[in-house]
Enzyme design. Structure first.
Site, PDB file in Angstrom:
ATOM      1  CE1 TYR A  10      -4.223   1.859  -0.047  1.00  0.00           C
ATOM      2  CE2 TYR A  10      -3.147   3.044   2.173  1.00  0.00           C
ATOM      3  CZ  TYR A  10      -4.363   2.204   0.688  1.00  0.00           C
ATOM      4  OH  TYR A  10      -5.387   3.207   0.561  1.00  0.00           O
ATOM      5  NE  ARG A  59     -14.882  -7.462 -10.567  1.00  0.00           N
ATOM      6  CZ  ARG A  59     -13.618  -8.234 -10.380  1.00  0.00           C
ATOM      7  NH1 ARG A  59     -12.695  -7.933 -11.058  1.00  0.00           N
ATOM      8  NH2 ARG A  59     -14.047  -7.849  -8.832  1.00  0.00           N
ATOM      9  CG  ASP A  60     -21.890 -13.335 -16.284  1.00  0.00           C
ATOM     10  OD1 ASP A  60     -22.394 -13.060 -15.656  1.00  0.00           O
ATOM     11  OD2 ASP A  60     -21.797 -14.469 -16.925  1.00  0.00           O
ATOM     12  CG  ASN A  97     -20.693  -6.339  -7.011  1.00  0.00           C
ATOM     13  OD1 ASN A  97     -20.319  -5.522  -7.824  1.00  0.00           O
ATOM     14  ND2 ASN A  97     -19.775  -6.690  -6.424  1.00  0.00           N
TER      15      ASN A  97
END
Length: 353
Positions: A73, A195-196, A172
């Site tokens: 990070y 995304r599927d 989401n």
């Protein structure tokens, strides 16, 4: 105690009362193995001057926390370090110079690297900010990163009025859900790319239930485009990208002329695909956003920061913004939360102290 006078005994008792301990999740080296994090006991320093002592109530485990443990990070804490950047605590004790906080108040840490994965902490009063107690503990524990990221991106980059459209991927995610709800509260319409996945229909209904106007998979956008939707709503001036790769290109290529795409994440871990025609013929602007940097830039502007936090909390209190779907996890079961966070399609785990 023999040989100790009354005055010395009083001082000794006071000193003993002022010594407090906490349990903390500490990592002593950077590693990709989450098991490097261990629960240890820590002594808390006495409360003096501008100090406040907190009892931590709840703290989420976010991907950024894992990245800090791994050492990847942009901000790293000196080792050994206590994990956790976000959470909510209750003020238990304040120093003699503290005026803005009192025992019983709820507070959230302002800066990253605070170390929220512990049962208690003594910090300076200017390191935390009070938060509304009329929202849930889970809401307060998760309010100052993802919802505030959504708030700033909707407010700072394009002049959006009711009826305007926002396009985003990663819809989401915690930020994506906050964007949907805040946009709805502002009268904006959202086109949301996901995304599927096997439970795609269930997820679509879930996002629509919190205010999403349109939800499509990346495959649907690539095969059919958004032309039908653009007959019903204006093309978006603002696009939000937290995935990168080809998904970021889908957002960029569907912006209106003069639009802006904000990149605030790279979940796909692939370079952003930038359609040349969007830059040349659509005159789009590419920008990045990182709330940690925004907080650094506005660290002395406490009024603006508090206004943002209060506005987001008001939305949450009024039911127009909900906490992301969370899995409350007892503090001693922290390994479950750490392991879940590195898995795909997992709900956010929140440690409950």
């Amino acid at each position: 105690i023999r040989g100790v006078g009354h005055h010395q005994m009083v001082l000794l008792k006071r000193c003993c009362r002022s010594v407090h301990h906490c349990s903390a999740l500490i990592y002593r080296q950077h590693s990709r193995d989450e098991d490097t994090v261990r629960m240890e006991e820590m002594m808390l320093r006495p409360v003096r001057g501008h100090d406040v002592r907190l009892k931590m109530l709840a703290a989420p485990v976010n991907p950024a926390d894992i990245n800090m443990i791994q050492g990847s990070y942009p901000i790293l804490c000196p080792l050994p370090a206590v994990g956790g950047n976000e959470g909510v605590g209750e003020v238990i004790e304040v120093g003699s110079d503290v005026t803005a906080l009192k025992p019983g108040d709820w507070v959230v840490p302002i800066d990253a690297g605070f170390g929220t994965w512990r049962t208690g902490v003594v910090c300076k009063d200017h390191d935390v900010m009070s938060v509304c107690k009329h929202i849930s503990v889970l809401g307060a524990a998760t309010v100052f990163v993802n919802p505030c990221t959504a708030y700033r991106m909707l407010k700072d980059f394009q002049s959006l009025t009711p009826g305007c459209t926002v396009l985003q991927n990663g819809s989401n995610s915690a930020v994506g859900r906050a964007v949907i709800q805040m946009a709805s509260a502002l009268g904006l319409q959202t086109i949301n790319i996901i995304r599927d996945r096997p439970n795609c229909a269930e997820l679509t209904q879930e996002l629509k239930s919190v205010g999403a106007d349109y939800v499509l998979t990346e495959e649907e956008v690539m095969s059919s485009g958004l032309s039908k939707i653009f007959k019903e709503v204006p093309k978006p001036k603002l696009g939000l990208n937290c995935v990168g790769g080809s998904s970021g290109g889908l957002v960029l290529s569907n912006l209106d002329h003069g639009g802006t795409m904000i990149t605030y994440g790279g979940m796909a871990r692939k370079p952003l695909q930038i359609p040349t025609k969007s830059l040349i013929f659509q005159n789009v602007t590419l920008k990045g956003f990182w709330l940690t940097q925004w907080k650094k830039n506005h660290r002395k502007d406490e009024v603006q920061m508090k206004l943002m936090l209060d506005h987001v909390c008001d939305l949450m209190r009024d039911g127009r913004l909900t906490a992301p779907p969370c899995v409350p996890t007892p503090f001693h079961q922290y390994t479950r939360a750490l392991h879940a966070t590195v898995q795909s399609h997992q709900r956010k785990h929140v440690l409950i102290m």
